[in-house]
Scaffold this motif. Structure first.
Motif, short mmCIF file in Angstrom:
data_model
loop_
_atom_site.label_atom_id
_atom_site.label_comp_id
_atom_site.label_asym_id
_atom_site.label_seq_id
_atom_site.Cartn_x
_atom_site.Cartn_y
_atom_site.Cartn_z
N PHE A 204 0.82 -1.21 0.00
CA PHE A 204 0.00 0.00 0.00
C PHE A 204 0.86 1.26 0.00
N MET A 205 2.03 1.22 0.63
CA MET A 205 2.91 2.39 0.61
C MET A 205 3.55 2.57 -0.77
N LYS A 206 3.91 1.46 -1.41
CA LYS A 206 4.46 1.54 -2.76
C LYS A 206 3.42 2.05 -3.75
N ALA A 207 2.16 1.68 -3.52
CA ALA A 207 1.08 2.17 -4.39
C ALA A 207 0.92 3.68 -4.23
N LEU A 208 1.02 4.16 -2.99
CA LEU A 208 0.91 5.59 -2.74
C LEU A 208 2.07 6.36 -3.37
N ASP A 209 3.27 5.81 -3.25
CA ASP A 209 4.46 6.48 -3.78
C ASP A 209 4.51 6.47 -5.30
N SER A 210 4.13 5.34 -5.89
CA SER A 210 4.27 5.20 -7.35
C SER A 210 3.03 5.65 -8.12
N GLY A 211 1.88 5.65 -7.42
CA GLY A 211 0.64 5.97 -8.11
C GLY A 211 0.15 4.82 -8.97
N LYS A 212 0.74 3.64 -8.77
CA LYS A 212 0.39 2.48 -9.60
C LYS A 212 -0.08 1.32 -8.72
#
Length: 240
Positions: A204-212
């Motif tokens: 979920f943090m990677k999704a927030l950072d990458s927008g993907k």
């Protein structure tokens, strides 16, 4: 009724002091015949002496059968039982209710004392309300475990299926704060190769950072030592 009143006073005296308690007396059909001011005001209930209101009309349809089951259980055991319900107050929101048995005379209607409180703090409730306007169906009835995080990874909302997956209750989930600290110091979380997953690398943090969208399987060790392999499908919600 004297025995019932003695039982009622005993229950009330054991209640932890808090300002947001909802108290009501209902009969075996769910009809409210008395309630405290907080209950009447928050759920816009007319004077029970003048207008009949059924407690079940406030409960989300998916929880009605559960509440009826609790009523039956309390009557059979002549005790009390707690249950998490979504109740409608302009919108449905998660609450915890304790249903208490009250002794009654043979042939008279059974009466139950119900005590409830919201399981969201005010700050989280505000965010929950905003999400519920757009994602009501997912929060209430999502077929899989659904978790909404804010930009810091803190939990805003979760559905009952999520609580089931983690072998816990919604109330305990909503008590979780400072997720990043817990992730680093209290929880054992690894990837499929057995390597620790840092908080900033959580799906979920990677999704927030990458927008993907991020898809990943991680292992989470529960408090009882049991391991759960969970497939995360995390995506950002830009509009929120």
């Amino acid at each position: 009724m004297k025995a019932s009143w003695t039982r009622l006073k005993s229950i009330i005296s054991a209640i932890p002091r808090r300002d947001d308690l909802y108290l009501t007396l209902i009969d075996e059909d769910g009809i409210i015949f008395n309630a405290n001011a907080n209950m009447l005001r928050s759920f816009e209930i007319e004077n029970p002496r003048l207008v009949k209101t059924n407690f079940l009309s406030l409960v989300h349809p998916m929880h009605v059968a559960t509440f009826k089951k609790i009523i039956k259980q309390v009557e059979e055991n002549k005790d009390s039982a707690s249950v998490e319900l979504y109740l409608e107050n302009s919108y449905y929101h998660p609450m915890k209710w304790m249903v208490n048995y009250l002794p009654h005379a043979p042939g008279s209607k059974r009466i139950y004392f119900c005590l409830g409180y919201t399981i969201l703090d005010n700050a989280r409730l505000k965010k929950f309300n905003m999400l519920a306007k757009k994602h009501y169906q997912l929060i209430m009835e999502g077929p899989a475990g659904i978790i909404f995080h804010d930009k810091n990874g803190e939990l805003i909302a979760a559905n009952q299926q999520t609580a089931n997956i983690f072998n816990t209750s919604l109330e305990k989930l909503y008590q979780l704060k400072d997720i990043s600290h817990r992730w680093k110091s209290k929880w054992l979380i690894t990837n499929e190769q057995g390597q620790p997953v840092p908080f900033d690398k959580a799906p979920f943090m990677k999704a927030l950072d990458s927008g993907k969208i991020q898809k990943e399987t991680i292992r989470i060790q529960l408090e009882n030592g049991e391991n759960r392999w969970i497939r995360f499908y995390s995506q950002p919600l830009p509009d929120d």
